[in-house]
Design an enzyme around this catalytic site. Structure first.
Site, PDB file in Angstrom:
ATOM      1  N   CYS A  20      -6.082  -3.357 -13.226  1.00 42.84           N
ATOM      2  CA  CYS A  20      -6.316  -1.913 -13.286  1.00 42.84           C
ATOM      3  C   CYS A  20      -5.063  -1.093 -12.999  1.00 42.84           C
ATOM      4  O   CYS A  20      -4.976   0.066 -13.398  1.00 42.84           O
ATOM      5  CB  CYS A  20      -7.426  -1.520 -12.312  1.00 42.84           C
ATOM      6  SG  CYS A  20      -9.038  -2.195 -12.759  1.00 42.84           S
ATOM      7  N   GLN A  70     -15.171  -7.840  -9.064  1.00 42.52           N
ATOM      8  CA  GLN A  70     -15.022  -6.515  -8.469  1.00 42.52           C
ATOM      9  C   GLN A  70     -16.347  -6.013  -7.905  1.00 42.52           C
ATOM     10  O   GLN A  70     -16.378  -5.283  -6.906  1.00 42.52           O
ATOM     11  CB  GLN A  70     -14.492  -5.544  -9.522  1.00 42.52           C
ATOM     12  CG  GLN A  70     -15.361  -5.436 -10.759  1.00 42.52           C
ATOM     13  CD  GLN A  70     -14.772  -4.528 -11.816  1.00 42.52           C
ATOM     14  OE1 GLN A  70     -14.167  -3.515 -11.493  1.00 42.52           O
ATOM     15  NE2 GLN A  70     -14.936  -4.874 -13.079  1.00 42.52           N
ATOM     16  N   SER A  89     -16.982   3.348 -11.267  1.00 39.60           N
ATOM     17  CA  SER A  89     -16.185   4.021 -12.289  1.00 39.60           C
ATOM     18  C   SER A  89     -16.817   3.810 -13.659  1.00 39.60           C
ATOM     19  O   SER A  89     -17.495   2.819 -13.909  1.00 39.60           O
ATOM     20  CB  SER A  89     -14.752   3.487 -12.284  1.00 39.60           C
ATOM     21  OG  SER A  89     -14.731   2.082 -12.460  1.00 39.60           O
ATOM     22  N   HIS A 131     -12.488   5.410 -16.180  1.00 43.36           N
ATOM     23  CA  HIS A 131     -11.412   4.482 -15.812  1.00 43.36           C
ATOM     24  C   HIS A 131     -11.087   3.570 -16.995  1.00 43.36           C
ATOM     25  O   HIS A 131     -11.624   2.468 -17.107  1.00 43.36           O
ATOM     26  CB  HIS A 131     -11.858   3.665 -14.599  1.00 43.36           C
ATOM     27  CG  HIS A 131     -10.949   2.557 -14.191  1.00 43.36           C
ATOM     28  ND1 HIS A 131      -9.581   2.572 -14.407  1.00 43.36           N
ATOM     29  CD2 HIS A 131     -11.210   1.372 -13.567  1.00 43.36           C
ATOM     30  CE1 HIS A 131      -9.048   1.458 -13.933  1.00 43.36           C
ATOM     31  NE2 HIS A 131     -10.019   0.712 -13.437  1.00 43.36           N
ATOM     32  N   CYS A 188      -6.784   0.039  -6.523  1.00 40.63           N
ATOM     33  CA  CYS A 188      -7.073  -1.381  -6.342  1.00 40.63           C
ATOM     34  C   CYS A 188      -6.908  -2.093  -7.678  1.00 40.63           C
ATOM     35  O   CYS A 188      -7.090  -1.504  -8.747  1.00 40.63           O
ATOM     36  CB  CYS A 188      -8.477  -1.582  -5.788  1.00 40.63           C
ATOM     37  SG  CYS A 188      -9.786  -0.820  -6.778  1.00 40.63           S
ATOM     38  N   GLY A 243      -7.152  -6.184  -9.797  1.00 37.96           N
ATOM     39  CA  GLY A 243      -7.650  -7.545  -9.795  1.00 37.96           C
ATOM     40  C   GLY A 243      -6.704  -8.491  -9.082  1.00 37.96           C
ATOM     41  O   GLY A 243      -5.481  -8.337  -9.132  1.00 37.96           O
TER      42      GLY A 243
END
Length: 381
Positions: free
Chosen positions: A89, A155, A236, A337, A367, A369
């Site tokens: 991300c 996640q 998101s 996102h 944040c 992965g």
């Protein structure tokens, strides 16, 4: 060390899944942003040495080095190289770091940092799914399992683990999500995003915010996990979008008559528990502030990606940050996102908000992965 300046930043509107940007090829989506960046800064594109572009799902229409393909699709000079990177991300925030580091090292003078993701065209997880269908092993091999065991790494689980650790209940998460939508709707109504957006395919505004949502509507949704706290409303949104930032050296500013809008003040990167996955912005921000000799109170505007509501809530709690300064115009829960595009989009939002309010310091983090996080601190000039 040489200074690195931001001299331009632009983004597309963020389109919702199967929305107004879903029919645009990802390469064209990125090309549109790159062309807008060059047009708005007025720089000679021949002088741009590299395009560093973040993209997470480098599969199908987003494969074959989309950075290079997008630059060429925009009709820009063949002499400029392009490279596509994946830090999950945070991919295009890392693009900004690589571009700034190239300039700060003295080896480059003008670099574009960009990002793109069309999640409508290339769904999240496409590359993994395709590999599994062909009988290829999952990305985590035997040595990973030896260290972390056979357990769910996702996640979604990370978000639930954060809720357990910090004691967040869905009501608190939904209140945060509601506020994100309200802030985003207000920003759009007041035209705060107009100057930073290059309309695409007839879409002029971000499509995600729902100004009519209510806490009652959120309360009626099922949790993603039975007995959990996270719902779609506190996560998101799946989105399409692109952003681009032009980073210049002091020499390039002089040679091309550019106006520095912000200075890269500090760059930091840190890893944390990959099972929790989403917690790294906390120690990464602490590291960045320490390196910069700053406190959280010195930061005027924060953009932290709202991957899930517990991410910014835990960050605010641990850093002791003023919630009013965090995502003042809403975040990914409302605005979306688009994975690899989000880093450049957040930086564009951050820069423009500092300029709109006349504030000085901005901090961006998200944040990523693998339990990672980038932190970028900029100073408006």
């Amino acid at each position: 060390m040489a200074e690195a300046y931001i001299v331009g930043a632009v983004r597309t509107p963020v389109g919702k899944k199967k929305g107004g940007l879903s029919t645009v090829h990802p390469t064209d989506l990125a090309a549109h942003t790159l062309k807008a960046l060059i047009d708005r800064t007025g720089v000679d594109p021949v002088a741009v040495e590299d395009v560093v572009m973040g993209c997470v799902m480098q599969f199908g229409p987003q494969s074959m080095d989309i950075a290079r393909n997008a630059w060429l699709s925009a009709g820009l000079p063949e002499t400029t190289a392009g490279v596509t990177i994946d830090r999950q991300c945070g991919s295009s925030q890392q693009s900004i770091h690589f571009a700034a580091q190239g300039v700060m090292s003295g080896t480059q003078d003008l670099v574009v940092a960009a990002g793109v993701e069309s999640m409508s065209v290339v769904p999240m997880g496409s590359s993994i799914t395709a590999a599994l269908e062909k009988g290829m092993p999952f990305p985590f091999g035997d040595m990973w399992v030896d260290r972390y065991g056979k357990q769910e790494i996702s996640q979604f689980r990370g978000a639930e683990l954060m809720c357990e650790k910090w004691g967040f209940k869905r009501e608190e998460l939904e209140q945060f999500a509601f506020e994100s939508h309200q802030r985003a709707a207000k920003a759009i109504a007041n035209g705060y995003f107009k100057d930073q957006i290059a309309p695409v395919n007839g879409v002029e505004d971000d499509e995600g915010p729902r100004p009519d949502t209510t806490l009652e509507k959120m309360a009626g949704l099922k949790t993603l996990k039975e007995g959990g706290q996270i719902t779609a409303a506190t996560s998101s949104q799946i989105s399409d979008g692109s952003g681009a930032v032009l980073i210049a050296s002091e020499q390039a500013v002089k040679d091309h008559g550019l106006t520095p809008r912000a200075r890269i003040h500090q760059l930091a990167l840190m890893g944390d528990d990959p099972v929790f996955m989403l917690t790294a912005p906390i120690p990464a921000t602490q590291r960045a502030l320490k390196k910069a000799g700053m406190s959280i109170d010195d930061i005027d505007v924060v953009e932290i990606n709202e991957a899930f509501a517990p991410v910014p809530l835990a960050w605010i709690k641990e850093l002791g940050a003023d919630p009013a300064r965090v995502n003042p115009n809403g975040g990914a829960i409302a605005l979306g996102h688009p994975l690899g595009g989000t880093g450049a989009i957040l930086m564009t939002k951050l820069l423009h908000e500092l300029e709109r309010t006349g504030k000085r310091y901005g901090l961006q983090t998200m944040c990523e992965g693998g339990g990672q996080a980038n932190v970028t601190i900029i100073e408006r000039l």
